[in-house]
Design an enzyme around this catalytic site. Sequence first.
Site, short mmCIF file in Angstrom:
data_model
loop_
_atom_site.label_atom_id
_atom_site.label_comp_id
_atom_site.label_asym_id
_atom_site.label_seq_id
_atom_site.Cartn_x
_atom_site.Cartn_y
_atom_site.Cartn_z
N CYS A 12 4.72 -7.40 -0.80
CA CYS A 12 6.11 -7.86 -0.87
C CYS A 12 6.24 -9.31 -1.36
CB CYS A 12 6.76 -7.72 0.51
SG CYS A 12 5.66 -8.10 1.89
N VAL A 50 9.59 1.00 6.06
CA VAL A 50 9.59 1.16 4.61
C VAL A 50 10.02 2.58 4.24
CG1 VAL A 50 8.18 1.11 2.51
CG2 VAL A 50 7.83 -0.63 4.28
N HIS A 106 12.22 -12.23 2.75
CA HIS A 106 11.17 -13.24 2.64
C HIS A 106 11.67 -14.38 1.74
CE1 HIS A 106 8.51 -10.48 4.53
NE2 HIS A 106 7.66 -10.24 3.57
N THR A 162 9.20 7.91 8.77
CA THR A 162 9.87 7.41 9.98
C THR A 162 9.77 5.89 10.11
OG1 THR A 162 7.82 7.77 11.19
CG2 THR A 162 9.47 9.54 11.30
N GLY A 163 9.00 5.24 9.23
CA GLY A 163 8.76 3.81 9.36
C GLY A 163 9.84 2.96 8.69
N SER A 198 5.54 12.13 15.46
CA SER A 198 6.95 12.31 15.12
C SER A 198 7.23 13.63 14.40
CB SER A 198 7.47 11.13 14.30
OG SER A 198 6.59 10.85 13.26
N SER A 250 10.25 -7.85 9.55
CA SER A 250 10.32 -6.45 9.10
C SER A 250 9.16 -6.08 8.18
CB SER A 250 11.66 -6.17 8.40
OG SER A 250 11.85 -7.09 7.34
N GLY A 251 8.49 -7.08 7.59
CA GLY A 251 7.30 -6.82 6.78
C GLY A 251 6.20 -6.16 7.57
N ARG A 284 -4.69 -1.58 -4.32
CA ARG A 284 -4.11 -2.55 -5.25
C ARG A 284 -5.11 -3.18 -6.19
NH1 ARG A 284 -0.69 -5.34 -0.51
NH2 ARG A 284 1.04 -3.85 -0.44
P1 NAP Z 1 6.08 1.12 10.40
O1 NAP Z 1 7.53 0.85 10.56
O2 NAP Z 1 5.16 0.80 11.51
O3 NAP Z 1 5.90 2.65 9.98
C1 NAP Z 1 4.64 3.22 9.89
C2 NAP Z 1 4.78 4.64 9.34
O4 NAP Z 1 3.46 5.18 9.15
C3 NAP Z 1 5.51 5.57 10.26
O5 NAP Z 1 6.24 6.52 9.51
C4 NAP Z 1 4.36 6.26 10.98
O6 NAP Z 1 4.68 7.55 11.47
C5 NAP Z 1 3.38 6.40 9.84
N1 NAP Z 1 2.03 6.64 10.35
C6 NAP Z 1 1.33 5.84 11.18
N2 NAP Z 1 0.15 6.43 11.49
C7 NAP Z 1 0.13 7.62 10.84
C8 NAP Z 1 -0.79 8.69 10.79
N3 NAP Z 1 -1.95 8.68 11.45
N4 NAP Z 1 -0.48 9.78 10.04
C9 NAP Z 1 0.68 9.82 9.37
N5 NAP Z 1 1.61 8.85 9.40
C10 NAP Z 1 1.33 7.75 10.13
O7 NAP Z 1 5.50 0.32 9.16
P2 NAP Z 1 6.17 -0.04 7.75
O8 NAP Z 1 6.67 -1.42 7.78
O9 NAP Z 1 7.10 1.04 7.33
O10 NAP Z 1 4.91 -0.09 6.82
C11 NAP Z 1 4.16 1.04 6.51
C12 NAP Z 1 3.08 0.65 5.53
O11 NAP Z 1 3.69 0.27 4.30
C13 NAP Z 1 2.27 -0.57 5.95
O12 NAP Z 1 1.19 -0.25 6.73
C14 NAP Z 1 1.85 -1.15 4.63
O13 NAP Z 1 0.69 -0.47 4.21
C15 NAP Z 1 2.98 -0.78 3.72
N6 NAP Z 1 3.89 -1.91 3.47
C16 NAP Z 1 3.89 -2.47 2.26
C17 NAP Z 1 4.70 -3.51 1.96
C18 NAP Z 1 4.63 -4.15 0.65
O14 NAP Z 1 4.42 -5.32 0.60
N7 NAP Z 1 4.84 -3.50 -0.45
C19 NAP Z 1 5.57 -4.01 2.90
C20 NAP Z 1 5.58 -3.46 4.15
C21 NAP Z 1 4.72 -2.40 4.42
P3 NAP Z 1 5.00 7.79 13.06
O15 NAP Z 1 6.45 7.49 13.24
O16 NAP Z 1 4.68 9.24 13.22
O17 NAP Z 1 4.09 6.90 13.84
N1 12T Z 2 0.50 -7.57 6.93
O1 12T Z 2 1.55 -4.52 2.12
O2 12T Z 2 2.78 -8.15 8.06
O3 12T Z 2 -0.30 -5.59 2.39
O4 12T Z 2 4.36 -8.68 6.66
C1 12T Z 2 2.79 -6.24 3.82
C2 12T Z 2 3.38 -6.95 4.84
C3 12T Z 2 0.67 -6.43 4.87
C4 12T Z 2 0.86 -5.31 2.72
C5 12T Z 2 3.29 -8.12 6.94
C6 12T Z 2 1.27 -7.13 5.90
C7 12T Z 2 1.44 -6.00 3.84
C8 12T Z 2 2.62 -7.39 5.88
#
Ligand code: NAP
Ligand code: 12T
Length: 351
Positions: free
Chosen positions: A133, A19, A246, A16-17, A45, A163-164, A104
């Site tokens: 990212c 990413v 970015h 749902t997030g 959700s 959006s990160g 990582r």
């Molecule tokens: P987001 O929009 O806040 O989405 C968070 C997601 O995690 C939602 O699907 C949420 O579900 C779920 N979640 C949160 N708490 C949970 C729990 N206790 N159990 C199960 N699911 C849970 O964040 P996002 O930007 O998509 O980022 C998500 C993660 O991806 C980040 O925390 C980070 O680790 C990683 N990320 C990596 C990069 C990268 O650089 N490669 C970039 C961005 C993010 P609900 O809707 O149910 O709350």
């Molecule tokens: N804090 O994947 O806020 O380690 O843009 C990615 C993006 C952590 C990560 C951000 C963050 C990560 C952000």
Amino acid sequence: MHNQNSKLTVAVVGATGAVGRTILSVLEDRDFPATEVIALASSRSAGSSVPFKDGELTVRELTKDSFAGVDLALFSAGGDRSVEFAPHAVAAGCVVVDNSNAWRMDERCPLVVPEVNPEALKSHNGIIANPNCSTIQMVAALKPLHDAAKITRVVVSTYQAVSGTGQKAIDELDKQVRQMFNMQDPVAEVYPHRIAFNCLPQIDSFLPNGYTKEEMKMTNETVKIMGDPAIKVTATCVRVPVFYGHSEAVNVQTQKKLSAADARALLSQTPGIQVYDNPEMKLYPMPIEAAGEYEVFVGRIREDESQENCLNLWVVSDNLLKGAALNAVQIAEMLVEKDLLRVNNPKLFLG
Ligand code: NAP
Ligand code: 12T
């Protein structure tokens, strides 16, 4: 080659997030050969739905038992969920591609950008980490320069989109802009200060050395991905009021001299890179054009006249695509192609 008739069940954790939704759209766009896709998120959700292909997927709650019969899980539900649940997924025989910071720098986990170090995938132990990212788009641009002239030092400043941080931060910038145009006080909840019409020189939390975690991810992950501890990286990471994409100003020092023309030619021939570099035409990469695209865009390529063997580059990419979802799906595609969707030691990450 993966047998097209065999079963391939994929779980998207954090579906749902920001990413997770992007992962679903990239799986669809690239015709990923999944026979079933499962959407997992928190109990909040569970029961709601997310769009996928012509229909939607019903979201289920993530639990330790979510991975029975699942071949591949793409995690983007925050580092804490990756720490807690990825070991259980692997124990169930599921290969994990993790988008968080959790695994990582773990020596057991390859950290992969398919255009840069695809060979690292071969020896995986069940968890493959997707880099940060900001690191992904930078190393994509650095790799051909390193191969040609051996990079010794990188000085980078980033201009990172909201959006990160996730959906809440996208909503916060949107809301603050509306509040300000309506003479209301903007409310900052996600970030420590107002992000609308501002720049914040803080991404993630501070470390004792005065750098942020995001800055040190760029330093440490670059060395691991490029496989060369001789590459020294120093970073300043800045949040800017941009929704998607970015940008990075990158200063690169090499052992061998590269002219700007050399660098332009090398980058132009690199898969996944698009060179947009024509000052006369005012042509250079910008986040408004990189958003929604798969490539890493490079421009403003010029020699640093203050220092020998140094170049300046401007590197832009969609942080939710190449910076997260696309890179993770490309890793998944390589796992399928190279027949690497198996776990040799399921207990490795437990306990
Ligand atoms: P987001 O929009 O806040 O989405 C968070 C997601 O995690 C939602 O699907 C949420 O579900 C779920 N979640 C949160 N708490 C949970 C729990 N206790 N159990 C199960 N699911 C849970 O964040 P996002 O930007 O998509 O980022 C998500 C993660 O991806 C980040 O925390 C980070 O680790 C990683 N990320 C990596 C990069 C990268 O650089 N490669 C970039 C961005 C993010 P609900 O809707 O149910 O709350
Ligand atoms: N804090 O994947 O806020 O380690 O843009 C990615 C993006 C952590 C990560 C951000 C963050 C990560 C952000």
